[in-house]
Design a protein around this motif. Sequence first.
Motif, mmCIF file in Angstrom:
data_model
loop_
_atom_site.group_PDB
_atom_site.id
_atom_site.type_symbol
_atom_site.label_atom_id
_atom_site.label_comp_id
_atom_site.label_asym_id
_atom_site.label_seq_id
_atom_site.Cartn_x
_atom_site.Cartn_y
_atom_site.Cartn_z
ATOM 1 N N PRO A 229 -24.360 46.147 36.234
ATOM 2 C CA PRO A 229 -23.953 44.959 36.986
ATOM 3 C C PRO A 229 -24.869 43.786 36.704
ATOM 4 O O PRO A 229 -26.085 43.948 36.580
ATOM 5 C CB PRO A 229 -24.035 45.412 38.451
ATOM 6 N N PRO B 181 -26.608 42.101 40.898
ATOM 7 C CA PRO B 181 -26.918 42.916 42.080
ATOM 8 C C PRO B 181 -27.705 42.085 43.100
ATOM 9 O O PRO B 181 -28.427 41.156 42.741
ATOM 10 C CB PRO B 181 -27.770 44.053 41.504
ATOM 11 N N PHE C 142 -17.575 48.798 41.830
ATOM 12 C CA PHE C 142 -18.990 48.591 42.102
ATOM 13 C C PHE C 142 -19.425 49.410 43.321
ATOM 14 O O PHE C 142 -18.611 49.734 44.184
ATOM 15 C CB PHE C 142 -19.277 47.106 42.356
ATOM 16 N N ASN D 52 -22.288 49.910 46.582
ATOM 17 C CA ASN D 52 -23.375 49.484 47.465
ATOM 18 C C ASN D 52 -24.105 50.733 47.940
ATOM 19 O O ASN D 52 -23.501 51.803 48.063
ATOM 20 C CB ASN D 52 -22.843 48.747 48.697
ATOM 21 N N LEU E 67 -28.664 47.553 49.048
ATOM 22 C CA LEU E 67 -28.429 47.045 47.699
ATOM 23 C C LEU E 67 -26.926 46.844 47.510
ATOM 24 O O LEU E 67 -26.145 47.784 47.683
ATOM 25 C CB LEU E 67 -28.966 48.024 46.655
ATOM 26 N N ASP F 152 -23.772 45.824 44.999
ATOM 27 C CA ASP F 152 -23.424 45.865 43.568
ATOM 28 C C ASP F 152 -24.574 46.423 42.742
ATOM 29 O O ASP F 152 -24.910 45.905 41.670
ATOM 30 C CB ASP F 152 -23.030 44.476 43.049
ATOM 31 N N VAL F 153 -25.185 47.478 43.244
ATOM 32 C CA VAL F 153 -26.347 48.048 42.572
ATOM 33 C C VAL F 153 -25.941 48.844 41.335
ATOM 34 O O VAL F 153 -26.747 49.048 40.426
ATOM 35 C CB VAL F 153 -27.135 48.942 43.555
#
Length: 454
Positions: A303, A306, A404, A406, A423, A425-426
């Motif tokens: 990503p 993030p 995505f 989290n 976090l 879009d980690v």
Amino acid sequence: MLRSNLAIAVRDVSKVYQIYSRPEDRLKQALFRHRRRYYQEFWALRGVGFEIERGSTVGIVGHNGSGKSTLLQIICHTLRPSSGEVTVNGRVSALLELGSGFNPEFSGRENVYLNSAILGLDRAETDRLFDDIAAFADIGPYLDQPTKTYSTGMVMRLAFAVAISVNPDILVVDEALAVGDEAFQRRCMARIEAIKAKGATILFVSHSANQVVELCDRAILLDHGELLYDGPPRRAINFYHRLLYTPADRRAAFRETLLASRRGNAPLPDEGAATDAVVVDETNAAAKADAELEEHFNPGLVPKSPTAYETRGAHILDVQIVSQDGRPVNVLMSGRRYTIRYRVTVEDAAWGVAVGTRIKTVTGVELGGATTLNTTRVLDYVEAGTTLEVTHEFECRMMEGTYFLNAAISGLIEGERQWLSRLVDVAMFMVLPVRGRCSNGPIDFAFDSRAQPL
């Protein structure tokens, strides 16, 4: 001259750009034009050709940088090809770079008339359409304010409303179907469907597989400026996804197979498909290619944006998805079980600790997730210096696409639940296409759907 049944003819079109490493190289090239080359060539399009019949709807698919937008600009005559020619028969309305033609000092009302004139409407025609345009854009009193005071979304809504209201013979759309909120997007789709029902020709770019399959009579697949496939939309989407998801060491071979079939030197990978749903015999080449579409780890799936919340004595580390045999993977197979796994280091003692995760689409829509909150798995007390191993096991029911993750941990601080670490879009992952399956939306609920006479 086009045949009467054709709206667009693209004949051997190429577009090449000269890329200079340094500004002074442009001067050197002008001085030594025929003796040395100071630039590199970038081919945005190479030898693309096809015809589109009147009243048809054609989608163009391909990864970012494949030449889709360049092709649409050439068809709309806002960009000249390096070679080849394009012939268009009829009034064209183009949804390209919405709002780029607006004067920021003009009001929305004045820009409606300006853009309508650019699209070929006279004052009387714009007067007749104005109320419909204003109602469709639905920006209220802002219509008489300078557009420099508008949000980006408001500008795009107004530009879309103008372009969609001119009753074109040919409508060209470049990724403009995601304008505004969900209600406005639905209105856009309904208007496009109405234009299609009136017999207009529609040519559009979209990354949405569902839109291409639902709207289009056929689809064109571009890759690195070359036309790889032109045919039924489901098959085009299938090839597009296989290009995206096939491991890099096998992608080039699959691409060459498609190119060879375009030249007539090889059959299509799914030659022998029983139906347009691309259901094939397990012994043919397509089944062999599908067997190579296996869950794996793609190091390029990282990503780009993030977001980490401010920590309160905890840190989330090493977020990953693992397969049933414990391998890290980020290219998944629908219908299989996986585990989201990460570690949490707790630096300060914490009470009422819960962990969770969420899965989202690329547009930010939350599909669901898991949490230990309000379950017997909430940890009443965690000592300082503790490391937690967190696992969330799930069955992958998503359709093909990109998603995505989290990850979060919360606890009680002065009696209130607050994030200890979160976090957004980690991590990202893809879900591979499944041959012969089509679902209306990102989730496959595995409905058993049938109809039978009473």
